[in-house]
Design a protein around this motif. Structure first.
Motif, short mmCIF file in Angstrom:
data_model
loop_
_atom_site.label_atom_id
_atom_site.label_comp_id
_atom_site.label_asym_id
_atom_site.label_seq_id
_atom_site.Cartn_x
_atom_site.Cartn_y
_atom_site.Cartn_z
N LYS A 147 34.97 -71.35 -44.70
CA LYS A 147 36.05 -71.86 -43.48
C LYS A 147 35.71 -71.07 -42.10
O LYS A 147 35.82 -72.16 -41.24
N GLU A 148 34.36 -71.10 -41.62
CA GLU A 148 32.89 -70.48 -40.29
C GLU A 148 33.01 -71.96 -40.41
O GLU A 148 32.93 -72.36 -39.32
N GLU A 151 35.65 -74.41 -39.55
CA GLU A 151 36.29 -74.43 -37.58
C GLU A 151 34.91 -75.11 -37.24
O GLU A 151 35.56 -75.59 -35.97
N LYS A 152 33.53 -74.87 -36.90
CA LYS A 152 32.95 -75.46 -36.52
C LYS A 152 32.35 -77.07 -36.51
O LYS A 152 31.99 -77.82 -35.24
N GLY A 154 36.13 -78.69 -36.90
CA GLY A 154 36.54 -79.13 -36.42
C GLY A 154 37.54 -79.52 -37.36
O GLY A 154 39.10 -80.19 -36.92
N TRP A 155 37.88 -78.92 -38.35
CA TRP A 155 38.76 -79.15 -39.46
C TRP A 155 40.03 -78.25 -39.72
O TRP A 155 40.09 -77.32 -39.66
N LYS A 156 40.83 -78.96 -39.31
CA LYS A 156 42.00 -78.61 -39.33
C LYS A 156 43.20 -78.01 -40.41
O LYS A 156 43.65 -77.01 -39.60
#
Length: 288
Positions: A147-148, A151-152, A154-156
């Motif tokens: 998940k981290e 997020e880096k 830009g996965w929405k």
């Protein structure tokens, strides 16, 4: 790098107390060494992986547990509960270049340590924590890292499925399936908590329930296990024959503290190698 600031290695322990390591005669001191002074008291034992000299590590770890971390002391009674013991890497066997597919892993070392301690003391060796496959906390941490990374980048979109690839049914697949059960249970609890919150909307505890729901949020719904045939596992090698002797249950190679459930060592998918596993994940996610 893990945060431990006062580390004592087995090698440092052996140098401080050379008379304790007596199996290899070539390493025994030629002269009686002076008494050791000022050596720190050991507060716990952390086991990362199988050592090179098993006899030395087994002897000194048992010595640490029996002396309550003070190897210069003479205790009349065996301290129990003993010092905290933490262990990771529980694979009994692993695959190497040898034609024989079963090289001893750290799980085999732990097995030796557990049985020696019980034989010497009559008591069970207890673990403060078991970390690494197939422990659920390890897969939970993997989920956190995924998940981290998402997020880096830009996965929405929320991550719904995890794919765990491994060659060992008794650790890789077992752990993935165990975590899949955990996810299902957590998801069900989340649904039940949501229903409870809606029923208690007017309650003073509503805010606490909302906080709990946020802490327990699991967008991931499943963890699918993919077993590859390039390591410990050999396709059809474990298939039972029609002989009466083969009607027995398969031997469980997992750690002592994990119960054997046949369903947990059954992979969601079996493929030839890691590349096939990645391609399978792409196909399942409609990325191919």
């Amino acid at each position: 790098s893990l945060g431990f600031k006062h580390v004592v290695t087995i090698e440092a322990l052996r140098k401080a107390y050379p008379l304790l390591d007596m199996v290899d005669q070539s390493r025994r001191p030629k002269e009686l060494p002076p008494p050791t002074t000022g050596f720190p008291t050991i507060e716990g034992v952390i086991l990362f992986g199988e050592p090179v000299r098993w006899e030395t590590s087994l002897q000194l770890i048992i010595d640490v547990l029996l002396s309550n971390g003070n190897l210069g002391a003479e205790l009349k009674d065996i301290p129990y509960p003993h010092l905290p013991v933490l262990a990771c890497n529980m694979d009994l066997l692993w695959m190497a270049e040898a034609k024989m597919p079963s090289r001893f892993g750290h799980g085999t070392f732990l097995l030796c340590l557990e049985n020696i301690y019980k034989k010497v003391t009559g008591l069970e060796l207890k673990y403060e924590a078991l970390i690494g496959k197939p422990s659920t906390v390890t897969y939970r941490y993997a989920e956190y890292l995924i998940k981290e990374q998402a997020e880096k980048q830009g996965w929405k979109a929320p991550i719904r499925r995890l794919y765990a690839v491994g060659d060992n049914p008794m650790s890789d697949v077992y752990g993935a399936n165990l975590y899949n059960n955990y996810l299902k249970s957590a998801h069900q609890n989340q649904i039940q908590a949501g229903v409870k919150r809606s029923l208690q909307a007017a309650s003073p505890q509503t805010e606490d329930h909302l906080k709990l729901g946020k802490d327990c949020d699991h967008s991931v719904e499943s963890c699918e296990s993919i077993l590859v045939c390039t390591g410990v596992y050999r396709h059809n090698a474990d298939a039972p024959s029609k002989t009466k002797e083969c009607q027995m249950e398969p031997v469980f190679h997992g750690h002592r503290d994990f119960c054997f459930e046949p369903s947990l060592v059954e992979a969601s998918y079996i493929v030839q190698d890691v590349n096939d596993a990645v391609q399978l994940a792409f196909k399942k996610e409609n990325w191919s």
